[in-house]
Design a protein around this motif. Structure first.
Motif, short mmCIF file in Angstrom:
data_model
loop_
_atom_site.label_atom_id
_atom_site.label_comp_id
_atom_site.label_asym_id
_atom_site.label_seq_id
_atom_site.Cartn_x
_atom_site.Cartn_y
_atom_site.Cartn_z
N PHE A 3 0.83 -1.20 0.00
CA PHE A 3 0.00 0.00 0.00
C PHE A 3 0.86 1.24 0.00
O PHE A 3 1.98 1.24 0.51
N VAL A 4 0.31 2.28 -0.57
CA VAL A 4 0.99 3.56 -0.52
C VAL A 4 1.04 4.00 0.95
O VAL A 4 0.02 4.07 1.61
N LYS A 5 2.22 4.24 1.41
CA LYS A 5 2.34 4.61 2.82
C LYS A 5 3.09 5.91 2.92
O LYS A 5 3.96 6.20 2.13
N LEU A 304 9.47 16.05 4.41
CA LEU A 304 9.65 14.68 4.91
C LEU A 304 10.97 14.06 4.48
O LEU A 304 11.30 12.97 4.92
N ARG A 305 11.75 14.77 3.64
CA ARG A 305 13.10 14.28 3.36
C ARG A 305 14.02 14.55 4.53
O ARG A 305 15.10 13.97 4.63
N THR A 451 9.78 9.02 -3.18
CA THR A 451 8.90 7.91 -3.55
C THR A 451 7.55 8.02 -2.83
O THR A 451 7.35 8.88 -1.97
N GLY A 452 6.68 7.10 -3.19
CA GLY A 452 5.35 7.02 -2.58
C GLY A 452 5.38 6.75 -1.09
O GLY A 452 4.35 6.86 -0.42
N GLN A 453 6.52 6.39 -0.55
CA GLN A 453 6.62 6.23 0.91
C GLN A 453 6.34 7.55 1.63
O GLN A 453 5.82 7.55 2.74
N ILE A 454 6.74 8.67 1.01
CA ILE A 454 6.57 9.95 1.70
C ILE A 454 5.80 10.99 0.89
O ILE A 454 5.59 12.09 1.38
N SER A 455 5.36 10.67 -0.30
CA SER A 455 4.70 11.68 -1.13
C SER A 455 3.56 11.09 -1.94
O SER A 455 3.67 9.97 -2.45
#
Ligand SMILES: *[C@@H]1O[C@H](CO)[C@@H](O)[C@H](O)[C@H]1NC(C)=O
Ligand SMILES: *[C@@H]1O[C@H](CO)[C@@H](O)[C@H](O)[C@H]1NC(C)=O
Ligand SMILES: *[C@@H]1O[C@H](CO)[C@@H](O)[C@H](O)[C@H]1NC(C)=O
Ligand SMILES: *[C@@H]1O[C@H](CO)[C@@H](O)[C@H](O)[C@H]1NC(C)=O
Ligand SMILES: *[C@@H]1O[C@H](CO)[C@@H](O)[C@H](O)[C@H]1NC(C)=O
Length: 648
Positions: A3-5, A304-305, A451-455
C-alpha cells in the motif's frame, strides 16, 4: 505491491495554555466568562469570537494561501457554469476571493466567516476553509426536526425521540432549559407548520443552500438539514441536522409554529439554542487565541526528506476521500432503544455493524464509514460475509446512511469483494490538475528520488491504465493531458489507476452473493469514498439503490459528492516542502493561524463516460421512500422495510 504509505502529517503537541497563575480573570474578558463550561449561551460565545479585531496581515495571509491552494482544485473551472442539475453551485471562485479581499470587515470572525461561507457554498466537502478558531462551537436546538410520512402525507416534525435524544447531551444541557423555564419536552413529535415564518420545507431549502455544504446535489443537502441516524466512529449515533445543530453560535432562537402531540392548537414559540463548546481548553481570551486560533506545529506541512521530521511522523498514511462534519454534537448516541435489537454478527466491532434479519435470508452490513482501522475493515467484511454464508443468507442489504467516506482503497476493496476478483481493477480512472507548480513538484520528486513512501505526487503511487505500476521516474504530469471545461483550458495529469491490491485478505474470484440480490439504502449523505463505492456498484453492476427522506417532490441523487482524493492544507504543504519548491512564487505561504484549506486533489472519471467526473454525473436512485416515525431513527425497522421492497 504494498500500500501507498507515508508518514502522517500530524505532530501532537501539548496545546499551549497560557496558565494564568492565580490572577482571577477580569470580568470584562468576554471569553473568561464561560471558560471551562461545556455549554454556553450563544450570545456569549459569539461575543468571545467577535472580540478578535480584523487584521489585514491575517487576511492577506489567508487569502493568498487559499488562492494558491485553489490552483490545485480539480473542479475550479466547472464552477463557472456548474452542469445541470448542479447549477446552484455556480460561482466565479477568483471573483469571490477578490470580493472578500475588498470587503470591509469589523472582526477577524467576520472575515473568516465570509471565507467559510464562500467555500461551504461550493458544496464540495473536500474543498472548504475551516478556521479552527471559529469552528469551536456547535449551536444545539432541543427540538431537532425530521421529515416523516404519516397517512400518505409528508410533513416536518420535531423528532419524536427528541427527549430521549436530547437527554443524552447530559444534565448540563437540559438543566439550562429547566432554569429558564423552557419545556422542550412538550414539543417531542410536534408537527411543524413553519420555521422562521417560512414553510418548513422552504426553510430546509434555505439552510441546504446557504449552510449545509459538502454535497453538490441540493436534494442531498436537504436531507442533511434533518436529524438522522449514523455510525460515528464505531458507535451508533444520531446527528442533529443542520437546522438544529449549525456550526456557529450566531442564532439565539429559532421561531417555530407547531402543533404539539395530543393538541389541535398551533403555537408559535421561540426555541432557544444552547451552544456546545468543542474547542480546546482555555481560561481567558488570550489563551482561547493560543489554544484555538494561533498556528501550531500541525497547521502547516513539513519536508519529509528531513529524517528528523519523518521519524516523528512515522504513522502510515493512505489516500483518503472524506468530508469533515464540523457539527459533531459530542457524545450524542442514538438512544439505545432504537439501536438494532438483533445480535451482531462477527466482524462488528469496527465501523461496520452486521446483522441477519429475522427472515434468515437477508444479511445487513451497516457500513458507517471507510475510516478507522484499514486492515480490520477488510477482516470484518470477511467475517460478516462468512457468517452470512454459513447461516444460509442469500441476499445482502448495505446501509450507507451518513457515510462520510474514508480510505480510497477500502471503497475499492468492498466493491471488489462483493463483485469478485474477476472484475479486475475495482476503481476509477483518475487525474490530478497539471498546474505549473504541480508539474514542478512531480519533476522535483523525480529528480530527488522521492517515492510514494513519503509523497502522494511521487509517480510510483499510481499505475498505468493496464495496472502496471508507474516507475518512480515516470513523469505523468509533463506532458499534461488537454482538458477543456466551460471554455477554459484546464490541463490534467495523464490518466492513471490507483494501486490498492493486493488487499490483506484473499478476495473471492466470484461474487459471494448474486449481485441482483444486493441492494443499497442510504439518505444520500454518502460522500467521497462512499460515493465512489456506490457509483461503482451502480455504474458497473446496476445495483438497486433506495434513498430515504428528502423534500417531497424534489429530486435526490444517491450520492453526495464524489472527488477521488482530498488533500488537507498540511498535506499539500508537505508535498511542496518535500519536493523542495516552497520558495516558488506559486507556492501558498504557511498559514499564520490555525486553519485548513482542504481541496479535492484528484478527479474520478465516470465509468459510463470517461470525460465526465463522477461528481458531475447525475444519477438518481431507482427507489425513493419517505421516512416514517418507525424508520427515521430505527435502522432495524428501516432495513426490514427496505428488504421487503428491494430484495425478493
Ligand atoms: C457539566 O459541566 C462541568 C463543567 O462546567 C463538567 O465538569 C461536568 O463534568 C459536566 N457534567 C456532566 C454530567 O457532563
Ligand atoms: C496582525 O497579525 C500579525 C500576524 O499575527 C501580527 O504580527 C500583528 O501584530 C497583528 N496586528 C495587529 C494590529 O494586531
Ligand atoms: C488584495 O488586494 C490588494 C489591493 O489590491 C492586493 O495588493 C492584494 O494582492 C490582494 N490580495 C489577494 C490575496 O488577492
Ligand atoms: C398523547 O396521548 C396519549 C393517549 O392519552 C398518551 O399515551 C401520550 O403519552 C400522549 N403524548 C404526549 C406527548 O403527551
Ligand atoms: C430463523 O432462524 C432462527 C434460529 O435458527 C429460528 O428460530 C427462526 O424460526 C428462523 N426464522 C425463520 C423465519 O425461518
Amino acid at each position: 505491491m504494498v500500500f501507498v504509505k507515508r508518514a502522517t502529517g500530524v505532530i501532537l503537541t501539548t496545546l499551549a495554555l497560557s496558565l494564568t497563575t492565580g490572577a482571577a480573570p477580569s470580568a470584562a474578558d468576554p471569553c473568561a466568562k464561560f471558560a471551562g463550561q461545556q455549554f454556553v449561551v450563544p450570545a456569549d460565545a459569539l461575543t468571545c469570537l467577535k472580540s478578535f479585531p480584523f487584521n489585514e496581515t491575517l487576511r492577506q495571509n489567508v487569502l493568498t494561501n487559499i488562492a494558491r491552494v485553489f490552483d490545485f482544485f480539480t473542479f475550479e473551472d466547472f464552477y463557472l457554469n456548474s452542469p445541470a442539475p448542479f447549477q446552484e453551485s455556480t460561482t466565479n471562485i477568483r471573483a469571490d476571493i477578490a470580493r472578500i479581499n475588498r470587503t470591509t470587515f469589523a472582526t477577524d470572525y467576520d472575515f473568516n466567516r465570509a471565507v467559510y461561507d464562500f467555500t461551504t457554498q461550493l458544496n464540495d466537502g473536500h474543498t472548504r476553509w475551516f478556521p479552527n478558531c471559529y469552528t469551536s462551537f456547535q449551536n444545539l436546538l432541543p427540538t431537532p426536526v425530521v421529515t416523516l410520512e404519516e397517512n400518505g402525507v409528508q410533513n416536518v416534525f420535531v423528532a419524536p425521540d427528541s427527549v430521549e435524544f436530547v437527554n443524552l447531551l447530559g444534565v448540563n444541557y437540559t438543566s439550562h432549559f429547566d432554569q429558564i423555564g423552557f419545556n422542550f419536552r412538550r414539543f417531542a413529535g410536534a408537527k411543524v407548520l413553519s420555521i422562521e415564518g417560512q414553510d418548513p420545507y422552504a426553510y430546509a431549502d434555505f439552510i441546504a443552500k446557504t449552510a449545509s455544504g459538502n454535497y453538490l446535489d441540493h436534494g442531498v443537502r436537504v436531507n442533511s438539514v434533518f436529524s438522522s441516524y449514523r455510525i460515528s466512529g464505531t458507535d451508533f449515533s444520531q446527528r442533529f441536522g443542520d437546522i438544529s445543530g449549525p456550526a456557529f453560535p450566531d442564532k439565539n432562537f429559532l421561531t417555530m409554529t407547531l402543533i404539539p402531540v395530543n393538541s389541535t392548537k398551533s403555537e408559535t414559540v421561540q426555541v432557544p439554542f444552547l451552544a456546545s463548546y468543542v474547542g480546546a481548553p482555555f481560561t481567558d481570551r488570550a489563551s482561547f487565541w493560543t489554544a484555538n486560533c494561533a498556528a501550531n506545529d500541525e497547521t502547516n506541512g513539513v519536508n519529509l526528506r528531513n529524517s528528523g521530521v519523518s521519524a516523528k511522523r512515522a504513522t502510515q498514511k493512505q489516500a483518503r476521500a472524506v468530508i469533515i462534519d464540523k457539527t459533531p454534537a459530542n457524545g450524542v448516541g442514538l438512544p439505545s432503544q432504537f439501536q438494532p435489537r438483533l445480535p451482531q454478527t462477527d466482524g462488528s466491532t469496527g465501523v461496520i455493524k452486521s446483522y441477519i434479519l429475522p427472515d434468515n435470508k437477508t444479511g445487513v452490513m451497516f457500513v458507517g464509514s471507510f475510516e478507522g482501522d484499514f486492515n480490520q475493515f477488510q477482516t470484518d467484511t470477511v467475517a460478516a460475509i462468512d457468517q452470512f454464508k454459513a447461516s444460509g443468507v442469500s441476499r445482502l442489504l448495505i446501509d450507507l446512511t451518513n457515510n462520510g467516506g474514508g480510505f480510497v482503497c477500502l471503497g475499492q476493496f468492498l466493491h471488489q469483494y462483493l463483485a469478485g476478483a474477476k472484475i479486475g481493477y475495482p476503481g476509477f480512472v483518475s487525474t490530478s490538475r497539471a498546474n505549473p507548480l504541480a508539474q514542478k513538484i512531480v519533476a522535483a520528486d523525480i529528480a530527488l528520488g522521492v517515492t510514494g513512501q513519503i509523497s502522494f505526487y511521487a509517480p510510483d503511487n499510481w499505475a498505468f491504465l493496464n495496472d502496471t505500476p508507474q516507475p518512480v521516474t515516470f513523469n505523468y504530469n509533463t506532458p499534461s493531458a488537454p482538458f477543456k471545461i466551460n471554455g477554459v483550458s484546464d490541463p490534467t495529469s495523464q490518466r492513471f489507476h490507483d494501486i490498492c491490491t493486493p488487499f490483506v485478505v484473499p478476495v473471492p474470484e466470484e461474487p459471494p452473493f448474486d449481485l441482483s440480490n444486493v441492494a443499497i439504502v442510504s439518505n444520500g449523505n454518502c460522500a467521497s469514498t462512499c460515493a465512489m463505492f456506490s457509483t461503482l456498484m451502480f455504474e458497473r453492476h446496476q445495483t438497486k439503490i433506495a434513498i430515504f427522506g428528502g423534500k417531497p417532490g424534489e429530486q435526490l441523487q444517491y450520492k453526495g459528492m464524489a472527488g477521488n482524493q482530498v488533500l488537507e492544507w498540511a498535506d499539500l504543504d508537505t508535498e511542496i516542502k518535500t519536493a523542495g519548491v516552497k520558495n516558488d512564487p506559486l507556492a501558498p505561504p504557511d498559514l499564520l493561524i490555525q486553519g485548513n484549506m482542504r481541496h479535492n486533489w484528484r478527479t474520478a472519471w465516470s465509468f459510463l463516460d470517461e470525460n465526465v467526473p463522477i461528481a458531475y454525473e447525475s444519477e438518481l436512485p431507482q427507489f425513493r421512500f419517505a421516512y416514517t416515525k418507525d424508520t427515521y431513527n430505527d435502522p432495524q425497522n428501516l432495513w426490514t422495510f427496505a428488504a421487503s421492497k428491494l430484495l425478493h
